[in-house]
Design a protein around this motif. Structure first.
Motif, mmCIF file in Angstrom:
data_model
loop_
_atom_site.group_PDB
_atom_site.id
_atom_site.type_symbol
_atom_site.label_atom_id
_atom_site.label_comp_id
_atom_site.label_asym_id
_atom_site.label_seq_id
_atom_site.Cartn_x
_atom_site.Cartn_y
_atom_site.Cartn_z
ATOM 1 N N ILE A 152 37.230 -3.965 31.478
ATOM 2 C CA ILE A 152 37.737 -2.648 31.086
ATOM 3 C C ILE A 152 37.261 -1.588 32.078
ATOM 4 O O ILE A 152 38.030 -0.721 32.513
ATOM 5 N N TYR A 153 35.995 -1.666 32.449
ATOM 6 C CA TYR A 153 35.452 -0.727 33.439
ATOM 7 C C TYR A 153 36.217 -0.835 34.758
ATOM 8 O O TYR A 153 36.594 0.177 35.355
ATOM 9 N N GLN A 154 36.444 -2.052 35.218
ATOM 10 C CA GLN A 154 37.140 -2.266 36.495
ATOM 11 C C GLN A 154 38.540 -1.668 36.456
ATOM 12 O O GLN A 154 38.979 -1.009 37.411
ATOM 13 N N THR A 155 39.242 -1.875 35.355
ATOM 14 C CA THR A 155 40.616 -1.369 35.247
ATOM 15 C C THR A 155 40.646 0.144 35.238
ATOM 16 O O THR A 155 41.474 0.769 35.915
ATOM 17 N N ILE A 156 39.750 0.765 34.459
ATOM 18 C CA ILE A 156 39.729 2.230 34.408
ATOM 19 C C ILE A 156 39.315 2.808 35.759
ATOM 20 O O ILE A 156 39.913 3.765 36.248
ATOM 21 N N ALA A 157 38.292 2.227 36.354
ATOM 22 C CA ALA A 157 37.745 2.782 37.588
ATOM 23 C C ALA A 157 38.739 2.705 38.736
ATOM 24 O O ALA A 157 38.921 3.679 39.483
ATOM 25 N N HIS A 158 39.398 1.568 38.887
ATOM 26 C CA HIS A 158 40.197 1.335 40.090
ATOM 27 C C HIS A 158 41.701 1.274 39.842
ATOM 28 O O HIS A 158 42.474 1.178 40.802
ATOM 29 N N GLY A 159 42.110 1.298 38.588
ATOM 30 C CA GLY A 159 43.526 1.389 38.282
ATOM 31 C C GLY A 159 44.288 0.086 38.456
ATOM 32 O O GLY A 159 43.719 -0.964 38.767
ATOM 33 N N VAL A 160 45.575 0.184 38.245
ATOM 34 C CA VAL A 160 46.478 -0.963 38.355
ATOM 35 C C VAL A 160 47.659 -0.572 39.232
ATOM 36 O O VAL A 160 48.326 0.438 38.994
ATOM 37 N N ARG A 161 47.870 -1.367 40.289
ATOM 38 C CA ARG A 161 48.954 -1.120 41.251
ATOM 39 C C ARG A 161 48.889 0.299 41.816
ATOM 40 O O ARG A 161 49.912 0.940 42.054
ATOM 41 N N TYR A 162 47.677 0.779 41.988
ATOM 42 C CA TYR A 162 47.465 2.126 42.525
ATOM 43 C C TYR A 162 47.180 1.979 44.015
ATOM 44 O O TYR A 162 46.076 1.636 44.421
ATOM 45 N N GLU A 163 48.170 2.248 44.830
ATOM 46 C CA GLU A 163 48.113 1.918 46.249
ATOM 47 C C GLU A 163 47.050 2.694 47.015
ATOM 48 O O GLU A 163 46.597 2.255 48.072
ATOM 49 N N ALA A 164 46.619 3.836 46.482
ATOM 50 C CA ALA A 164 45.603 4.627 47.180
ATOM 51 C C ALA A 164 44.201 4.054 47.001
ATOM 52 O O ALA A 164 43.263 4.527 47.637
ATOM 53 N N ARG A 169 43.879 -3.244 40.849
ATOM 54 C CA ARG A 169 44.428 -4.542 40.453
ATOM 55 C C ARG A 169 45.917 -4.576 40.828
ATOM 56 O O ARG A 169 46.649 -3.641 40.514
ATOM 57 N N PHE A 170 46.318 -5.649 41.479
ATOM 58 C CA PHE A 170 47.711 -5.775 41.894
ATOM 59 C C PHE A 170 48.295 -7.095 41.395
ATOM 60 O O PHE A 170 47.675 -8.152 41.532
ATOM 61 N N SER A 171 49.464 -7.002 40.802
ATOM 62 C CA SER A 171 50.250 -8.188 40.464
ATOM 63 C C SER A 171 51.686 -7.734 40.290
ATOM 64 O O SER A 171 51.937 -6.708 39.661
ATOM 65 N N ASP A 172 52.606 -8.447 40.871
ATOM 66 C CA ASP A 172 54.017 -8.097 40.761
ATOM 67 C C ASP A 172 54.804 -9.322 40.321
ATOM 68 O O ASP A 172 54.764 -10.374 40.970
ATOM 69 N N MET A 173 55.510 -9.166 39.217
ATOM 70 C CA MET A 173 56.403 -10.227 38.768
ATOM 71 C C MET A 173 57.694 -10.124 39.568
ATOM 72 O O MET A 173 58.279 -9.038 39.683
ATOM 73 N N ALA A 263 43.600 5.240 39.628
ATOM 74 C CA ALA A 263 42.162 4.976 39.666
ATOM 75 C C ALA A 263 41.434 6.256 39.264
ATOM 76 O O ALA A 263 41.725 7.334 39.779
ATOM 77 N N TRP A 264 40.468 6.125 38.357
ATOM 78 C CA TRP A 264 39.813 7.308 37.805
ATOM 79 C C TRP A 264 38.409 7.551 38.341
ATOM 80 O O TRP A 264 37.835 8.610 38.089
ATOM 81 N N VAL A 265 37.832 6.595 39.037
ATOM 82 C CA VAL A 265 36.419 6.725 39.389
ATOM 83 C C VAL A 265 36.172 7.907 40.311
ATOM 84 O O VAL A 265 35.154 8.608 40.175
ATOM 85 N N ASP A 266 37.057 8.177 41.254
ATOM 86 C CA ASP A 266 36.861 9.309 42.155
ATOM 87 C C ASP A 266 37.119 10.638 41.458
ATOM 88 O O ASP A 266 36.612 11.675 41.897
ATOM 89 N N ARG A 267 37.901 10.611 40.416
ATOM 90 C CA ARG A 267 38.221 11.853 39.699
ATOM 91 C C ARG A 267 37.139 12.220 38.696
ATOM 92 O O ARG A 267 36.803 13.397 38.534
#
Length: 287
Positions: A152-164, A169-173, A263-267
Protein backbone atom coordinates in the motif's frame (compact mmCIF):
# COMPACT_ATOMS: atom_id res chain seq x y z
CA UNK A 1 -50.67 75.22 21.54
CA UNK A 2 -52.61 72.47 19.80
CA UNK A 3 -54.57 70.04 21.87
CA UNK A 4 -52.98 66.60 22.30
CA UNK A 5 -54.78 63.75 20.56
CA UNK A 6 -55.21 60.46 22.41
CA UNK A 7 -55.68 57.23 20.48
CA UNK A 8 -59.04 55.75 21.41
CA UNK A 9 -57.95 52.08 21.25
CA UNK A 10 -54.57 52.17 23.03
CA UNK A 11 -55.08 55.32 25.09
CA UNK A 12 -51.64 56.54 23.93
CA UNK A 13 -50.89 60.08 22.79
CA UNK A 14 -50.22 60.43 19.05
CA UNK A 15 -47.36 62.37 17.46
CA UNK A 16 -49.60 64.13 15.01
CA UNK A 17 -48.15 62.21 12.05
CA UNK A 18 -50.62 60.41 9.83
CA UNK A 19 -50.25 58.30 6.65
CA UNK A 20 -53.24 56.99 4.77
CA UNK A 21 -55.39 57.25 7.87
CA UNK A 22 -52.82 55.50 10.07
CA UNK A 23 -51.71 57.63 13.01
CA UNK A 24 -48.32 57.27 14.70
CA UNK A 25 -48.35 56.67 18.45
CA UNK A 26 -45.91 58.54 20.64
CA UNK A 27 -44.18 55.53 22.25
CA UNK A 28 -40.49 56.34 22.80
CA UNK A 29 -37.94 53.57 23.41
CA UNK A 30 -37.46 52.53 27.06
CA UNK A 31 -34.72 54.53 28.75
CA UNK A 32 -32.76 51.39 29.66
CA UNK A 33 -32.63 50.45 25.97
CA UNK A 34 -31.50 53.94 24.95
CA UNK A 35 -28.71 53.96 27.55
CA UNK A 36 -27.67 50.47 26.46
CA UNK A 37 -27.47 51.69 22.89
CA UNK A 38 -25.29 54.61 23.94
CA UNK A 39 -23.07 52.21 25.88
CA UNK A 40 -22.53 50.06 22.79
CA UNK A 41 -21.42 53.16 20.89
CA UNK A 42 -18.91 54.00 23.61
CA UNK A 43 -17.75 50.36 23.68
CA UNK A 44 -17.27 50.27 19.89
CA UNK A 45 -15.15 53.41 19.99
CA UNK A 46 -13.01 51.94 22.76
CA UNK A 47 -12.69 48.65 20.85
CA UNK A 48 -11.68 50.50 17.70
CA UNK A 49 -8.91 52.25 19.63
CA UNK A 50 -7.69 49.14 21.47
CA UNK A 51 -7.80 46.56 18.63
CA UNK A 52 -7.01 46.48 14.90
CA UNK A 53 -10.12 47.78 13.16
CA UNK A 54 -9.73 50.63 10.69
CA UNK A 55 -8.59 49.57 7.21
CA UNK A 56 -5.92 51.66 5.56
CA UNK A 57 -4.54 51.52 2.02
CA UNK A 58 -1.98 48.76 2.57
CA UNK A 59 -2.64 47.74 6.16
CA UNK A 60 -4.91 48.48 9.11
CA UNK A 61 -4.62 50.25 12.43
CA UNK A 62 -2.75 48.10 14.96
CA UNK A 63 -4.65 49.14 18.07
CA UNK A 64 -3.13 50.14 21.40
CA UNK A 65 -3.07 46.52 22.63
CA UNK A 66 -1.23 45.26 19.54
CA UNK A 67 -3.45 42.16 19.32
CA UNK A 68 -3.51 40.12 16.11
CA UNK A 69 -5.79 37.13 15.51
CA UNK A 70 -3.47 35.96 12.75
CA UNK A 71 -0.51 36.02 15.11
CA UNK A 72 -2.56 34.13 17.69
CA UNK A 73 -3.48 31.44 15.15
CA UNK A 74 0.15 31.22 14.01
CA UNK A 75 1.25 30.68 17.60
CA UNK A 76 -1.35 27.96 18.11
CA UNK A 77 -0.31 26.25 14.87
CA UNK A 78 3.34 26.40 15.86
CA UNK A 79 2.52 24.89 19.24
CA UNK A 80 0.50 22.09 17.62
CA UNK A 81 3.27 21.37 15.12
CA UNK A 82 5.80 21.21 17.93
CA UNK A 83 3.70 18.60 19.73
CA UNK A 84 3.17 16.65 16.50
CA UNK A 85 6.81 16.80 15.49
CA UNK A 86 7.81 14.16 18.03
CA UNK A 87 5.42 11.70 16.37
CA UNK A 88 6.26 12.78 12.82
CA UNK A 89 9.99 12.41 13.43
CA UNK A 90 9.54 8.91 14.82
CA UNK A 91 7.35 7.91 11.89
CA UNK A 92 9.88 9.31 9.41
CA UNK A 93 12.67 7.17 10.90
CA UNK A 94 10.63 4.00 11.30
CA UNK A 95 9.75 1.38 8.67
CA UNK A 96 6.06 1.62 7.86
CA UNK A 97 5.38 -1.97 8.94
CA UNK A 98 6.59 -1.24 12.48
CA UNK A 99 4.24 1.68 13.16
CA UNK A 100 1.36 -0.57 14.19
CA UNK A 101 3.44 -2.07 17.02
CA UNK A 102 3.50 1.32 18.78
CA UNK A 103 -0.03 2.22 19.97
CA UNK A 104 0.66 5.95 20.25
CA UNK A 105 2.16 6.13 16.77
CA UNK A 106 -0.61 3.96 15.33
CA UNK A 107 -3.29 6.26 16.70
CA UNK A 108 -1.47 9.35 15.45
CA UNK A 109 -0.83 7.82 12.01
CA UNK A 110 -4.46 6.80 11.52
CA UNK A 111 -5.68 10.28 12.50
CA UNK A 112 -3.08 12.01 10.32
CA UNK A 113 -3.69 9.63 7.42
CA UNK A 114 -7.43 10.21 7.65
CA UNK A 115 -6.91 13.97 7.41
CA UNK A 116 -4.52 13.60 4.46
CA UNK A 117 -6.96 11.22 2.75
CA UNK A 118 -9.82 13.73 3.01
CA UNK A 119 -7.70 16.40 1.33
CA UNK A 120 -5.97 14.36 -1.38
CA UNK A 121 -7.80 11.09 -2.05
CA UNK A 122 -11.57 11.50 -1.75
CA UNK A 123 -11.82 12.98 -5.24
CA UNK A 124 -11.16 9.54 -6.76
CA UNK A 125 -11.71 6.95 -4.04
CA UNK A 126 -14.74 8.60 -2.39
CA UNK A 127 -15.30 10.00 1.09
CA UNK A 128 -15.86 6.50 2.45
CA UNK A 129 -13.03 4.96 0.38
CA UNK A 130 -15.71 2.99 -1.49
CA UNK A 131 -14.22 3.81 -4.88
CA UNK A 132 -16.05 4.15 -8.19
CA UNK A 133 -15.81 2.63 -11.68
CA UNK A 134 -12.12 2.81 -12.51
CA UNK A 135 -11.13 3.75 -8.95
CA UNK A 136 -10.47 0.92 -6.48
CA UNK A 137 -12.54 0.32 -3.37
CA UNK A 138 -10.09 0.51 -0.48
CA UNK A 139 -12.39 -1.28 1.98
CA UNK A 140 -12.59 -4.68 0.31
CA UNK A 141 -10.08 -7.53 0.07
CA UNK A 142 -9.34 -7.16 -3.65
CA UNK A 143 -5.95 -5.54 -4.20
CA UNK A 144 -4.42 -5.13 -7.64
CA UNK A 145 -0.91 -4.61 -6.29
CA UNK A 146 -1.19 -6.26 -2.89
CA UNK A 147 -2.90 -5.13 0.30
CA UNK A 148 -0.16 -5.51 2.90
CA UNK A 149 1.17 -2.31 4.46
CA UNK A 150 4.35 -2.21 2.38
CA UNK A 151 2.54 -2.66 -0.93
CA UNK A 152 0.00 0.00 0.00
CA UNK A 153 2.85 2.37 0.86
CA UNK A 154 4.60 1.62 -2.45
CA UNK A 155 1.45 2.27 -4.47
CA UNK A 156 0.64 5.56 -2.74
CA UNK A 157 4.22 6.79 -2.79
CA UNK A 158 5.07 6.02 -6.40
CA UNK A 159 1.71 5.72 -8.12
CA UNK A 160 0.50 3.52 -10.93
CA UNK A 161 1.42 4.09 -14.59
CA UNK A 162 2.71 7.51 -13.58
CA UNK A 163 5.35 8.19 -16.21
CA UNK A 164 7.05 10.99 -14.26
CA UNK A 165 8.02 8.51 -11.52
CA UNK A 166 10.67 5.88 -12.24
CA UNK A 167 9.48 3.61 -9.42
CA UNK A 168 5.82 3.77 -10.43
CA UNK A 169 3.99 0.48 -10.95
CA UNK A 170 3.48 -0.31 -14.62
CA UNK A 171 1.31 -2.94 -16.28
CA UNK A 172 -0.63 -2.70 -19.51
CA UNK A 173 -3.21 -5.18 -20.68
CA UNK A 174 -3.00 -5.49 -24.47
CA UNK A 175 -5.95 -4.61 -26.66
CA UNK A 176 -7.17 -8.04 -27.71
CA UNK A 177 -9.29 -6.49 -30.43
CA UNK A 178 -6.01 -6.51 -32.37
CA UNK A 179 -5.30 -10.16 -31.51
CA UNK A 180 -8.65 -11.97 -31.38
CA UNK A 181 -11.75 -12.10 -33.52
CA UNK A 182 -14.94 -10.52 -32.10
CA UNK A 183 -16.46 -13.99 -31.59
CA UNK A 184 -13.38 -15.11 -29.67
CA UNK A 185 -13.62 -12.06 -27.41
CA UNK A 186 -17.26 -12.91 -26.68
CA UNK A 187 -16.19 -16.45 -25.84
CA UNK A 188 -13.52 -15.27 -23.41
CA UNK A 189 -15.97 -12.83 -21.82
CA UNK A 190 -18.48 -15.67 -21.35
CA UNK A 191 -15.80 -17.80 -19.70
CA UNK A 192 -14.77 -14.95 -17.35
CA UNK A 193 -18.41 -14.39 -16.39
CA UNK A 194 -18.78 -18.10 -15.70
CA UNK A 195 -16.15 -17.87 -12.95
CA UNK A 196 -18.63 -16.04 -10.72
CA UNK A 197 -22.00 -16.15 -12.48
CA UNK A 198 -24.06 -17.31 -15.43
CA UNK A 199 -23.05 -16.22 -18.96
CA UNK A 200 -25.67 -15.30 -21.52
CA UNK A 201 -24.70 -18.26 -23.71
CA UNK A 202 -23.25 -21.30 -21.93
CA UNK A 203 -22.01 -22.75 -25.21
CA UNK A 204 -19.37 -20.03 -25.40
CA UNK A 205 -17.72 -21.00 -22.12
CA UNK A 206 -15.80 -24.05 -23.31
CA UNK A 207 -14.09 -22.41 -26.33
CA UNK A 208 -13.59 -19.32 -24.17
CA UNK A 209 -11.70 -21.34 -21.57
CA UNK A 210 -9.27 -22.54 -24.24
CA UNK A 211 -8.58 -19.00 -25.44
CA UNK A 212 -8.26 -17.84 -21.84
CA UNK A 213 -5.62 -20.50 -21.13
CA UNK A 214 -3.66 -19.42 -24.19
CA UNK A 215 -3.94 -15.64 -23.89
CA UNK A 216 -4.93 -14.62 -20.36
CA UNK A 217 -3.74 -17.18 -17.81
CA UNK A 218 -0.16 -15.92 -17.91
CA UNK A 219 -1.26 -12.77 -16.04
CA UNK A 220 -4.60 -13.61 -14.45
CA UNK A 221 -3.66 -17.15 -13.42
CA UNK A 222 -5.03 -20.51 -14.46
CA UNK A 223 -7.91 -20.13 -12.01
CA UNK A 224 -8.49 -16.44 -12.73
CA UNK A 225 -7.40 -15.26 -9.28
CA UNK A 226 -4.99 -12.68 -10.67
CA UNK A 227 -1.38 -11.83 -9.88
CA UNK A 228 -0.30 -8.82 -7.82
CA UNK A 229 3.14 -8.89 -9.45
CA UNK A 230 1.53 -7.73 -12.68
CA UNK A 231 -1.34 -5.79 -11.13
CA UNK A 232 -3.63 -8.30 -12.85
CA UNK A 233 -7.12 -8.27 -11.28
CA UNK A 234 -8.72 -11.29 -9.67
CA UNK A 235 -11.48 -12.37 -12.08
CA UNK A 236 -13.00 -14.89 -9.71
CA UNK A 237 -14.06 -12.65 -6.81
CA UNK A 238 -17.06 -10.90 -8.43
CA UNK A 239 -15.39 -7.52 -7.85
CA UNK A 240 -15.23 -5.63 -11.12
CA UNK A 241 -13.16 -2.56 -11.84
CA UNK A 242 -14.66 -1.24 -15.07
CA UNK A 243 -18.05 -2.94 -15.13
CA UNK A 244 -19.55 -6.32 -14.35
CA UNK A 245 -21.85 -7.01 -17.31
CA UNK A 246 -20.76 -9.41 -20.04
CA UNK A 247 -20.67 -6.58 -22.59
CA UNK A 248 -18.54 -4.42 -20.29
CA UNK A 249 -16.12 -7.28 -19.68
CA UNK A 250 -15.90 -7.94 -23.43
CA UNK A 251 -15.21 -4.25 -23.99
CA UNK A 252 -12.41 -4.29 -21.45
CA UNK A 253 -10.88 -7.33 -23.14
CA UNK A 254 -11.12 -5.75 -26.58
CA UNK A 255 -9.89 -2.25 -25.69
CA UNK A 256 -8.80 -2.12 -22.05
CA UNK A 257 -8.84 1.06 -20.00
CA UNK A 258 -5.65 1.87 -18.10
CA UNK A 259 -6.04 4.13 -15.11
CA UNK A 260 -3.27 6.37 -13.79
CA UNK A 261 -2.58 7.17 -10.14
CA UNK A 262 -0.07 9.96 -9.45
CA UNK A 263 2.96 9.51 -7.23
CA UNK A 264 2.40 11.29 -3.92
CA UNK A 265 5.72 11.02 -2.11
CA UNK A 266 7.21 14.18 -3.61
CA UNK A 267 4.02 16.12 -2.98
CA UNK A 268 3.26 15.06 0.57
CA UNK A 269 6.54 13.76 1.97
CA UNK A 270 7.37 10.32 3.30
CA UNK A 271 5.90 10.74 6.83
CA UNK A 272 2.48 11.64 5.40
CA UNK A 273 2.67 8.76 2.90
CA UNK A 274 3.31 6.37 5.78
CA UNK A 275 0.34 7.78 7.67
CA UNK A 276 -1.85 7.38 4.59
CA UNK A 277 -0.68 3.78 4.18
CA UNK A 278 -1.49 3.02 7.82
CA UNK A 279 -4.91 4.65 7.49
CA UNK A 280 -5.84 2.79 4.30
CA UNK A 281 -4.59 -0.47 5.81
CA UNK A 282 -6.75 0.16 8.89
CA UNK A 283 -9.95 0.39 6.85
CA UNK A 284 -10.29 -3.38 7.09
CA UNK A 285 -9.42 -4.61 3.63
CA UNK A 286 -5.67 -4.62 4.11
CA UNK A 287 -3.90 -7.95 4.08
Amino acid sequence: MSEREIDEISGTETTGHEWDGIKELNTPMPRWWVWTFYATIVWSIGYMIAYPSIPLINDATKGLLGYSSRASVAQEMAAAEEVQSQFVDRIAQMPVEEISSHPDLLQFAIAGGSAAYKVNCVQCHGSGAQGAPGYPNLNDDSWLWGGDINNIYQTIAHGVRYEAEDDSRFSDMPAFADLLEPEEIRQVAAYVVSLTGDPSDASLVEPGSVIYAEQCAVCHGDDGTGDIEFGAPNLADAIWFYGETEDEIAGQIANPKHGVMPAWVDRLGEPVIKQLAVFVHSLGGGQ
